[in-house]
Design a protein around this motif. Structure first.
Motif, PDB file in Angstrom:
ATOM      1  N   SER A 191      12.979  42.674  14.207  1.00  0.00           N
ATOM      2  CA  SER A 191      12.494  42.148  14.881  1.00  0.00           C
ATOM      3  C   SER A 191      12.998  40.359  13.412  1.00  0.00           C
ATOM      4  O   SER A 191      12.919  41.389  12.625  1.00  0.00           O
ATOM      5  CB  SER A 191      10.776  41.465  15.084  1.00  0.00           C
ATOM      6  OG  SER A 191      10.170  42.006  14.395  1.00  0.00           O
TER       7      SER A 191
ATOM      8  N   SER B 129      -0.740  31.642  20.967  1.00  0.00           N
ATOM      9  CA  SER B 129       0.135  32.920  19.295  1.00  0.00           C
ATOM     10  C   SER B 129      -0.821  33.436  18.768  1.00  0.00           C
ATOM     11  O   SER B 129      -0.114  34.763  18.810  1.00  0.00           O
ATOM     12  CB  SER B 129      -0.175  31.357  18.354  1.00  0.00           C
ATOM     13  OG  SER B 129       0.918  29.782  18.788  1.00  0.00           O
TER      14      SER B 129
ATOM     15  N   THR C 228       0.234  36.468  20.883  1.00  0.00           N
ATOM     16  CA  THR C 228       1.890  36.461  20.816  1.00  0.00           C
ATOM     17  C   THR C 228       2.870  36.665  19.927  1.00  0.00           C
ATOM     18  O   THR C 228       3.791  37.193  19.732  1.00  0.00           O
ATOM     19  CB  THR C 228       3.173  35.399  21.955  1.00  0.00           C
ATOM     20  OG1 THR C 228       2.325  34.020  21.016  1.00  0.00           O
ATOM     21  CG2 THR C 228       2.587  35.485  23.054  1.00  0.00           C
ATOM     22  N   GLY C 229       1.721  36.387  18.643  1.00  0.00           N
ATOM     23  CA  GLY C 229       2.523  36.056  16.793  1.00  0.00           C
ATOM     24  C   GLY C 229       3.387  35.052  16.803  1.00  0.00           C
ATOM     25  O   GLY C 229       4.466  35.023  16.072  1.00  0.00           O
ATOM     26  N   LEU C 230       3.443  34.065  17.703  1.00  0.00           N
ATOM     27  CA  LEU C 230       4.618  33.420  17.712  1.00  0.00           C
ATOM     28  C   LEU C 230       4.187  31.887  17.547  1.00  0.00           C
ATOM     29  O   LEU C 230       3.200  31.588  18.397  1.00  0.00           O
ATOM     30  CB  LEU C 230       5.340  33.393  18.887  1.00  0.00           C
ATOM     31  CG  LEU C 230       6.671  34.314  20.003  1.00  0.00           C
ATOM     32  CD1 LEU C 230       6.901  34.439  20.994  1.00  0.00           C
ATOM     33  CD2 LEU C 230       7.788  34.313  18.718  1.00  0.00           C
TER      34      LEU C 230
ATOM     35  N   THR D 263       6.766  29.338  21.757  1.00  0.00           N
ATOM     36  CA  THR D 263       6.061  29.308  23.147  1.00  0.00           C
ATOM     37  C   THR D 263       6.056  28.638  23.591  1.00  0.00           C
ATOM     38  O   THR D 263       5.701  28.945  25.115  1.00  0.00           O
ATOM     39  CB  THR D 263       4.056  30.231  23.028  1.00  0.00           C
ATOM     40  OG1 THR D 263       3.430  28.946  22.060  1.00  0.00           O
ATOM     41  CG2 THR D 263       4.144  31.293  21.508  1.00  0.00           C
TER      42      THR D 263
ATOM     43  N   GLY E 221       7.388  33.908  25.716  1.00  0.00           N
ATOM     44  CA  GLY E 221       7.198  34.774  24.234  1.00  0.00           C
ATOM     45  C   GLY E 221       6.729  36.144  25.613  1.00  0.00           C
ATOM     46  O   GLY E 221       6.447  35.952  26.587  1.00  0.00           O
TER      47      GLY E 221
ATOM     48  N   ILE F 195      -0.926  34.192  13.451  1.00  0.00           N
ATOM     49  CA  ILE F 195       0.267  34.887  14.397  1.00  0.00           C
ATOM     50  C   ILE F 195       0.310  36.015  14.060  1.00  0.00           C
ATOM     51  O   ILE F 195       0.632  36.836  14.386  1.00  0.00           O
ATOM     52  CB  ILE F 195       1.207  34.004  14.065  1.00  0.00           C
ATOM     53  CG1 ILE F 195       1.708  34.107  12.603  1.00  0.00           C
ATOM     54  CG2 ILE F 195       1.277  32.749  15.316  1.00  0.00           C
ATOM     55  CD1 ILE F 195       2.816  33.746  11.492  1.00  0.00           C
TER      56      ILE F 195
ATOM     57  N   TYR G 188      -0.982  39.677  16.281  1.00  0.00           N
ATOM     58  CA  TYR G 188       0.308  40.844  17.320  1.00  0.00           C
ATOM     59  C   TYR G 188       0.762  41.605  16.488  1.00  0.00           C
ATOM     60  O   TYR G 188      -0.071  42.664  17.481  1.00  0.00           O
ATOM     61  CB  TYR G 188       0.297  39.362  18.279  1.00  0.00           C
ATOM     62  CG  TYR G 188       1.756  39.914  19.031  1.00  0.00           C
ATOM     63  CD1 TYR G 188       1.251  40.469  20.261  1.00  0.00           C
ATOM     64  CD2 TYR G 188       3.150  40.725  18.033  1.00  0.00           C
ATOM     65  CE1 TYR G 188       2.341  40.877  21.271  1.00  0.00           C
ATOM     66  CE2 TYR G 188       3.934  41.365  18.682  1.00  0.00           C
ATOM     67  CZ  TYR G 188       3.887  41.502  20.189  1.00  0.00           C
ATOM     68  OH  TYR G 188       4.417  41.859  20.824  1.00  0.00           O
ATOM     69  N   GLU G 189       0.665  41.618  15.145  1.00  0.00           N
ATOM     70  CA  GLU G 189       0.863  43.022  14.989  1.00  0.00           C
ATOM     71  C   GLU G 189       0.073  43.429  14.349  1.00  0.00           C
ATOM     72  O   GLU G 189       0.219  44.895  14.394  1.00  0.00           O
ATOM     73  CB  GLU G 189       1.802  42.190  13.263  1.00  0.00           C
ATOM     74  CG  GLU G 189       3.529  41.914  13.887  1.00  0.00           C
ATOM     75  CD  GLU G 189       4.462  42.489  13.656  1.00  0.00           C
ATOM     76  OE1 GLU G 189       4.300  43.445  12.665  1.00  0.00           O
ATOM     77  OE2 GLU G 189       5.334  42.359  14.293  1.00  0.00           O
TER      78      GLU G 189
ATOM     79  N   ASN H 180       8.289  38.332  17.464  1.00  0.00           N
ATOM     80  CA  ASN H 180       6.759  37.710  17.213  1.00  0.00           C
ATOM     81  C   ASN H 180       7.459  36.573  15.627  1.00  0.00           C
ATOM     82  O   ASN H 180       8.673  37.561  14.536  1.00  0.00           O
ATOM     83  CB  ASN H 180       6.404  38.471  16.643  1.00  0.00           C
ATOM     84  CG  ASN H 180       5.668  39.282  16.241  1.00  0.00           C
ATOM     85  OD1 ASN H 180       5.158  39.194  14.937  1.00  0.00           O
ATOM     86  ND2 ASN H 180       6.217  41.014  16.048  1.00  0.00           N
ATOM     87  N   ASP H 181       6.870  36.113  14.423  1.00  0.00           N
ATOM     88  CA  ASP H 181       6.733  35.209  14.127  1.00  0.00           C
ATOM     89  C   ASP H 181       5.389  36.293  12.941  1.00  0.00           C
ATOM     90  O   ASP H 181       5.591  35.658  11.969  1.00  0.00           O
ATOM     91  CB  ASP H 181       5.912  34.024  13.593  1.00  0.00           C
ATOM     92  CG  ASP H 181       7.597  33.138  14.673  1.00  0.00           C
ATOM     93  OD1 ASP H 181       8.776  33.546  14.551  1.00  0.00           O
ATOM     94  OD2 ASP H 181       6.977  32.412  15.698  1.00  0.00           O
TER      95      ASP H 181
END
Length: 412
Positions: free
Chosen positions: A18, A83, A86-88, A93, A125, A383, A386-387, A400-401
């Motif tokens: 990613s 965010s 989604t980690g974005l 998003t 996302g 962000i 999410y990870e 994702n970011d």
């Protein structure tokens, strides 16, 4: 093999690439661990210092706390909750505000518009509940931005439409019921959400007794949660993440920027108000409007869309208007015609300002079998959560970011 175990095996066997992130690792995970994500809206990073909070303190002593949680910009509720999910960043998003206009669709999104809120087309996302469900992990969302919408034509296994009147403890009871149902029906990931800290901060200010009482109530709910989870035997195997979406700062009647004293309002098609104010000039009026705002630049910064600072991660989306004003901390941008009404009902505090301001940072703490104990770490961007959740659940993240390496310091 259970769906949960199968999901972990699939993750171990599958490579993942990613942008801006690394593959989650599973070397410290236990198959029966659960994760609970809780948001206290508007809970500033330093609110635990305002009153005695024995239950929060117990979590901190047995877990890990950050010195702040850095929101995405704008530091508003819907962009930040989504965010986190989604980690974005907002430009990825599409969530660039609580209110936004989409020029392609010629449609508006407003947080009190139930039809829009429940329409998955607005949400870019992949939210965490979709990521998990796709990999065989059942999820339950007790209120979270996006969880009522048919994003990717999916929903969590269990979810509730937002109901501000639902009793606070009943929300906990419902989530614990989901988490302790018979095998094959129980969820391994769930969310909780509370808005009242944000509400009291807006209405009465960050030094008010009403806000302090809201913090105390939050602490009582944490105590109730712990008691109920222990009763059901899931306290020791649940990783609990307590977060907020943004901080808060007091407002003042003498910190007002009257937009219609700077530009001619008939030169603009749309204005989306707030500490971050977006302006869509009328046809061929863009340069005129921008130059007027630039000449009067005081207690705010003005940008053409394409010149927005990269750190905002905002400019690469069609929903951002052509000109963006960012008020200095504590200032409010409004129309002179609305000034008296605003002053008569002056909100005592607000948010939405530049996320570099410490006052906009939110709360983060976590405890559970995966986390360190008695530790404090530096502030980090939301962000990355999410990870982190994917790491805890042993699942593969969508693009994702964020980066697990940015939050690995939290973990055992």
């Amino acid at each position: 093999m259970t769906k949960r175990a199968l999901a972990i095996v699939l993750v171990i066997a599958t490579s993942f690439v990613s942008f801006g992130c690394n593959k989650s690792t599973t070397d410290t995970l236990l198959p029966d661990q659960k994760t609970l994500l809780i948001s206290f809206d508007g809970f500033r990073y330093d609110y635990l210092n305002k009153v005695d909070t024995p239950h929060f303190d117990s979590l901190v002593a047995g877990g890990v706390q950050s010195e702040g949680l850095i929101p995405v910009f704008p530091s508003k509720t819907f962009p930040n909750h989504y965010s986190i999910a989604t980690g974005l960043y907002p430009e990825n998003t599409g969530f660039i505000g609580n209110t936004m206009y989409d020029p392609k669709w010629d449609e508006w999104y407003r947080i009190r518009d139930r039809e829009a809120v429940e329409n998955g087309k607005w949400y870019g996302g992949e939210p965490i509940w979709n990521t998990l469900e796709k990999q065989g992990v059942r999820t339950g969302t007790m209120f979270w931005v996006g969880s009522e919408a048919d994003i990717q034509d999916m929903y969590p296994t269990y979810w509730k439409p937002y109901d501000a009147d639902m009793r606070l403890r009943a929300r906990i009871d419902t989530v614990i019921k989901w988490m302790t149902m018979p095998a094959g029906k129980d969820v391994d990931f769930a969310t909780l959400y509370y808005s009242y800290v944000d509400t009291k901060g807006h209405r009465y200010g960050i030094q008010s007794d009403s806000l302090k009482n809201a913090i105390r109530l939050s602490d009582e709910l944490v105590g109730y949660l712990k008691m109920r989870m222990k009763e059901k035997g899931i306290w020791g195997k649940t990783n609990i993440l307590i977060v907020s979406d943004h901080g808060m700062v007091n407002q003042a009647a003498d910190k007002i920027i009257s937009l219609d004293k700077i530009i001619k309002m008939n030169d603009v098609e749309r204005v989306l108000w707030g500490p971050m104010t977006m302006i869509q000039p009328a046809e061929e009026k863009s340069e005129k409007v921008y130059q007027a705002l630039k000449a009067a630049e005081n207690n705010y910064k003005v940008y053409k869309k394409e010149e927005l600072p990269e750190r905002y991660h905002l400019k690469n989306h069609r929903r951002v208007e052509d000109i963006v004003m960012v008020a200095d901390l504590g200032y409010t941008i409004l129309d002179e015609d609305y000034k008296q009404q605003f002053l008569n009902s002056l909100p005592r505090a607000t948010h939405g300002y530049d996320n570099k301001n410490k006052e906009m940072q939110a709360l983060f703490l976590a405890r559970g079998p995966a986390f360190k104990t008695g530790s404090t770490v530096a502030a980090f961007q939301n962000i990355h959560i999410y990870e982190l959740i994917n790491h805890l659940m042993g699942t593969t993240p969508a693009q994702n970011d964020g980066a697990i390496d940015s939050v690995r310091v939290l973990l055992n």
